[in-house]
Design a protein around this motif. Structure first.
Motif, PDB file in Angstrom:
ATOM      1  N   HIS A  93       0.789  -1.233   0.000  1.00 19.93           N
ATOM      2  CA  HIS A  93       0.000   0.000   0.000  1.00 19.93           C
ATOM      3  C   HIS A  93       0.822   1.285   0.000  1.00 19.93           C
ATOM      4  O   HIS A  93       0.294   2.338  -0.347  1.00 19.93           O
ATOM      5  N   SER A  94       2.082   1.213   0.413  1.00 20.49           N
ATOM      6  CA  SER A  94       2.902   2.430   0.413  1.00 20.49           C
ATOM      7  C   SER A  94       4.376   2.091   0.374  1.00 20.49           C
ATOM      8  O   SER A  94       4.825   1.119   0.992  1.00 20.49           O
ATOM      9  N   ILE A  95       5.117   2.911  -0.354  1.00 25.40           N
ATOM     10  CA  ILE A  95       6.577   2.968  -0.287  1.00 25.40           C
ATOM     11  C   ILE A  95       6.884   4.355   0.236  1.00 25.40           C
ATOM     12  O   ILE A  95       6.673   5.352  -0.445  1.00 25.40           O
ATOM     13  N   TYR A  96       7.342   4.395   1.467  1.00 28.57           N
ATOM     14  CA  TYR A  96       7.183   5.605   2.257  1.00 28.57           C
ATOM     15  C   TYR A  96       8.523   6.164   2.717  1.00 28.57           C
ATOM     16  O   TYR A  96       9.360   6.477   1.868  1.00 28.57           O
ATOM     17  N   PRO A  97       8.843   6.280   4.024  1.00 26.68           N
ATOM     18  CA  PRO A  97      10.087   6.968   4.393  1.00 26.68           C
ATOM     19  C   PRO A  97      11.291   6.308   3.742  1.00 26.68           C
ATOM     20  O   PRO A  97      11.375   5.083   3.658  1.00 26.68           O
ATOM     21  N   SER A  98      12.244   7.099   3.279  1.00 30.04           N
ATOM     22  CA  SER A  98      13.320   6.533   2.487  1.00 30.04           C
ATOM     23  C   SER A  98      14.636   7.242   2.751  1.00 30.04           C
ATOM     24  O   SER A  98      14.694   8.348   3.296  1.00 30.04           O
ATOM     25  N   SER A  99      15.726   6.584   2.325  1.00 24.48           N
ATOM     26  CA  SER A  99      17.063   7.147   2.436  1.00 24.48           C
ATOM     27  C   SER A  99      17.919   6.535   1.340  1.00 24.48           C
ATOM     28  O   SER A  99      17.802   5.342   1.047  1.00 24.48           O
ATOM     29  N   VAL A 100      18.787   7.334   0.717  1.00 26.94           N
ATOM     30  CA  VAL A 100      19.615   6.851  -0.374  1.00 26.94           C
ATOM     31  C   VAL A 100      21.089   7.027  -0.038  1.00 26.94           C
ATOM     32  O   VAL A 100      21.465   7.937   0.702  1.00 26.94           O
ATOM     33  N   ILE A 101      21.903   6.149  -0.601  1.00 27.33           N
ATOM     34  CA  ILE A 101      23.348   6.245  -0.448  1.00 27.33           C
ATOM     35  C   ILE A 101      23.992   5.696  -1.705  1.00 27.33           C
ATOM     36  O   ILE A 101      23.537   4.699  -2.260  1.00 27.33           O
ATOM     37  N   GLN A 102      25.039   6.381  -2.190  1.00 23.55           N
ATOM     38  CA  GLN A 102      25.737   5.918  -3.386  1.00 23.55           C
ATOM     39  C   GLN A 102      26.996   5.167  -2.987  1.00 23.55           C
ATOM     40  O   GLN A 102      27.803   5.653  -2.196  1.00 23.55           O
ATOM     41  N   TYR A 111      13.812   1.864   2.158  1.00 26.01           N
ATOM     42  CA  TYR A 111      12.475   2.423   2.301  1.00 26.01           C
ATOM     43  C   TYR A 111      11.638   1.590   3.263  1.00 26.01           C
ATOM     44  O   TYR A 111      11.954   0.434   3.561  1.00 26.01           O
ATOM     45  N   ALA A 112      10.578   2.194   3.741  1.00 28.93           N
ATOM     46  CA  ALA A 112       9.612   1.472   4.566  1.00 28.93           C
ATOM     47  C   ALA A 112       8.429   1.075   3.709  1.00 28.93           C
ATOM     48  O   ALA A 112       7.796   1.920   3.070  1.00 28.93           O
ATOM     49  N   GLY A 113       8.165  -0.217   3.659  1.00 29.66           N
ATOM     50  CA  GLY A 113       6.949  -0.700   3.027  1.00 29.66           C
ATOM     51  C   GLY A 113       5.831  -0.702   4.057  1.00 29.66           C
ATOM     52  O   GLY A 113       6.008  -1.159   5.185  1.00 29.66           O
ATOM     53  N   TRP A 114       4.678  -0.202   3.663  1.00 30.87           N
ATOM     54  CA  TRP A 114       3.536   0.009   4.576  1.00 30.87           C
ATOM     55  C   TRP A 114       2.373  -0.829   4.061  1.00 30.87           C
ATOM     56  O   TRP A 114       2.082  -0.812   2.862  1.00 30.87           O
ATOM     57  N   TYR A 115       1.775  -1.587   4.949  1.00 32.72           N
ATOM     58  CA  TYR A 115       0.640  -2.407   4.527  1.00 32.72           C
ATOM     59  C   TYR A 115      -0.461  -2.349   5.582  1.00 32.72           C
ATOM     60  O   TYR A 115      -0.210  -2.242   6.775  1.00 32.72           O
ATOM     61  N   ARG A 116      -1.694  -2.409   5.102  1.00 33.81           N
ATOM     62  CA  ARG A 116      -2.854  -2.269   5.976  1.00 33.81           C
ATOM     63  C   ARG A 116      -3.113  -3.553   6.759  1.00 33.81           C
ATOM     64  O   ARG A 116      -2.835  -4.651   6.298  1.00 33.81           O
ATOM     65  N   CYS A 117      -3.657  -3.362   7.936  1.00 36.02           N
ATOM     66  CA  CYS A 117      -4.021  -4.496   8.795  1.00 36.02           C
ATOM     67  C   CYS A 117      -5.476  -4.336   9.229  1.00 36.02           C
ATOM     68  O   CYS A 117      -6.142  -3.358   8.872  1.00 36.02           O
ATOM     69  N   LYS A 118      -5.949  -5.284  10.007  1.00 35.35           N
ATOM     70  CA  LYS A 118      -7.348  -5.260  10.438  1.00 35.35           C
ATOM     71  C   LYS A 118      -7.515  -4.753  11.860  1.00 35.35           C
ATOM     72  O   LYS A 118      -8.261  -3.813  12.104  1.00 35.35           O
ATOM     73  N   SER A 119      -6.812  -5.332  12.814  1.00 33.97           N
ATOM     74  CA  SER A 119      -6.977  -4.917  14.211  1.00 33.97           C
ATOM     75  C   SER A 119      -6.284  -3.592  14.497  1.00 33.97           C
ATOM     76  O   SER A 119      -6.703  -2.831  15.368  1.00 33.97           O
ATOM     77  N   VAL A 120      -5.181  -3.304  13.767  1.00 34.46           N
ATOM     78  CA  VAL A 120      -4.516  -2.004  13.820  1.00 34.46           C
ATOM     79  C   VAL A 120      -4.476  -1.469  12.391  1.00 34.46           C
ATOM     80  O   VAL A 120      -4.628  -2.229  11.432  1.00 34.46           O
ATOM     81  N   PRO A 121      -4.270  -0.161  12.209  1.00 36.48           N
ATOM     82  CA  PRO A 121      -4.380   0.401  10.857  1.00 36.48           C
ATOM     83  C   PRO A 121      -3.312  -0.083   9.876  1.00 36.48           C
ATOM     84  O   PRO A 121      -3.570  -0.190   8.677  1.00 36.48           O
ATOM     85  N   PHE A 122      -2.092  -0.367  10.370  1.00 41.53           N
ATOM     86  CA  PHE A 122      -0.998  -0.654   9.449  1.00 41.53           C
ATOM     87  C   PHE A 122       0.135  -1.380  10.167  1.00 41.53           C
ATOM     88  O   PHE A 122       0.172  -1.450  11.397  1.00 41.53           O
ATOM     89  N   ASN A 123       1.070  -1.867   9.369  1.00 42.60           N
ATOM     90  CA  ASN A 123       2.357  -2.326   9.857  1.00 42.60           C
ATOM     91  C   ASN A 123       3.405  -1.969   8.806  1.00 42.60           C
ATOM     92  O   ASN A 123       3.071  -1.671   7.653  1.00 42.60           O
ATOM     93  N   CYS A 124       4.681  -1.994   9.195  1.00 47.26           N
ATOM     94  CA  CYS A 124       5.763  -1.588   8.296  1.00 47.26           C
ATOM     95  C   CYS A 124       6.965  -2.501   8.443  1.00 47.26           C
ATOM     96  O   CYS A 124       7.182  -3.105   9.496  1.00 47.26           O
ATOM     97  N   ALA A 125       7.771  -2.563   7.394  1.00 44.78           N
ATOM     98  CA  ALA A 125       9.077  -3.200   7.422  1.00 44.78           C
ATOM     99  C   ALA A 125       9.965  -2.453   6.437  1.00 44.78           C
ATOM    100  O   ALA A 125       9.475  -1.684   5.595  1.00 44.78           O
TER     101      ALA A 125
END
Length: 321
Positions: A93-102, A111-125
């Motif tokens: 559902h989202s590709i969200y906070p990010s940081s780049v390095i060369q 980046y943080a991948g964001w996905y919707r849940c049922k008992s809570v609104p979301f989770n991230c990894a």
């Protein structure tokens, strides 16, 4: 340190270069820079209009700033840098906070991948993608995250900021330590953490909070951006009240400051943060996700403003060292 504000640089709600971007109607959150030969590239996450069901998504894209005038936008990409994940993916559902390095001819994008849940609104990894064309397009390292919830960090893992000190990588990020049911709505509490790696892929977690609380145990902390200057490591981050932060004045995100001699043990020193809310305008109620970078021996800070960066980001320069 004292930061002089140079003004708002980009506002996605008013930007118009003649191109249609249905995927970018608001927000330019969690900025991160890549210094190129002809410009300063800024990566950020943006949002389309909410779905009819009320659901929200976000994508990451980039824009280029004039190296001779960092308040001037040269161009904005006409597409996101990555597609959202497939059904059931951690970044569905989202590709969200990010940081780049060369690193040599490769650009690593965390980046943080964001996905919707049922008992809570979301989770991230936290996921990884790489670019071989100078940061225009990226390819995901794999379909799963490189850093996700664990036995000692069981909830939200998000907000990655990548740094390389010497031969090793350090990843600063936030980790949820509990969910609270507040007035019938789940709210997550998260703290700043760090992990170490030799290859930028396999990580050893520190498994400890690195910044002490000043607002009590439900203080939330995010956006830890670290740089080395004058023999010390400096961190700018944001913090807020864990509850009622959307509706009550003064409880939203503010920028905090800490310093360290070894990049691991941190001393919080918010009184020397050197930047505060404006009296009025786009950043008068909130500061969010500071990012510090060096250009031509000058230090700059990009940061988001009100409503979690809905109206874009601004620029400040370090004037008193």
């Amino acid at each position: 340190m004292k930061w002089k504000k140079l003004g708002q640089v980009f506002n996605p709600t008013t930007w118009n270069d003649g191109l249609k971007r249905d995927w970018m109607k608001s927000h330019s959150q969690s900025v991160s820079t890549l210094i190129k030969d002809d410009c300063v590239r800024v990566y950020f996450s943006c949002r389309p209009k909410r779905e009819k069901s009320g659901g929200m998504t976000s994508n990451t894209t980039w824009l280029d700033l004039d190296k001779n005038d960092l308040t001037k936008v040269l161009r904005v990409s006409d597409k996101p840098i990555l597609p959202l994940g497939n059904l059931g993916s951690f970044d569905e559902h989202s590709i969200y906070p990010s940081s780049v390095i060369q690193v040599d001819d490769e650009i690593k994008f965390y980046y943080a991948g964001w996905y919707r849940c049922k008992s809570v609104p979301f989770n991230c990894a936290i996921g990884l993608a790489t670019s071989k064309d100078g940061g225009d397009t990226f390819k995901k390292f794999n379909l799963g995250p490189i850093l996700g919830p664990s036995s000692k960090e069981p909830f939200v893992i998000s907000g990655p900021k990548i740094r390389k000190f010497g031969d090793n990588y350090t990843l600063y990020y936030l980790a949820g330590n509990k969910w609270i049911n507040h007035n019938g709505k789940p709210e997550v509490i998260y703290k700043l953490r760090m992990a170490f790696s030799q290859d930028g892929i396999n990580w050893v977690r520190h498994n400890q909070n690195i910044i002490n609380d000043i607002l009590g145990e439900n203080e939330c902390q995010a956006g830890p951006d670290v740089f080395y200057k004058d023999g010390k490591y400096h961190m700018y981050f944001v913090y807020r009240e864990g509850l009622d932060f959307r509706s009550k004045e003064g409880r939203g995100y503010k920028i905090g400051y800490a310093y360290s001699n070894d990049s691991i043990q941190w001393i919080r020193d918010d009184k020397n943060v050197g930047i505060n809310y404006s009296n009025y305008g786009w950043d008068s109620e909130m500061h969010h996700y500071p990012h510090v970078f060096n250009l031509d021996n000058k230090w700059y800070m990009l940061y988001n403003g009100n409503e979690f960066g809905k109206y874009g980001f601004g620029l400040a320069i370090l004037e008193d060292e």
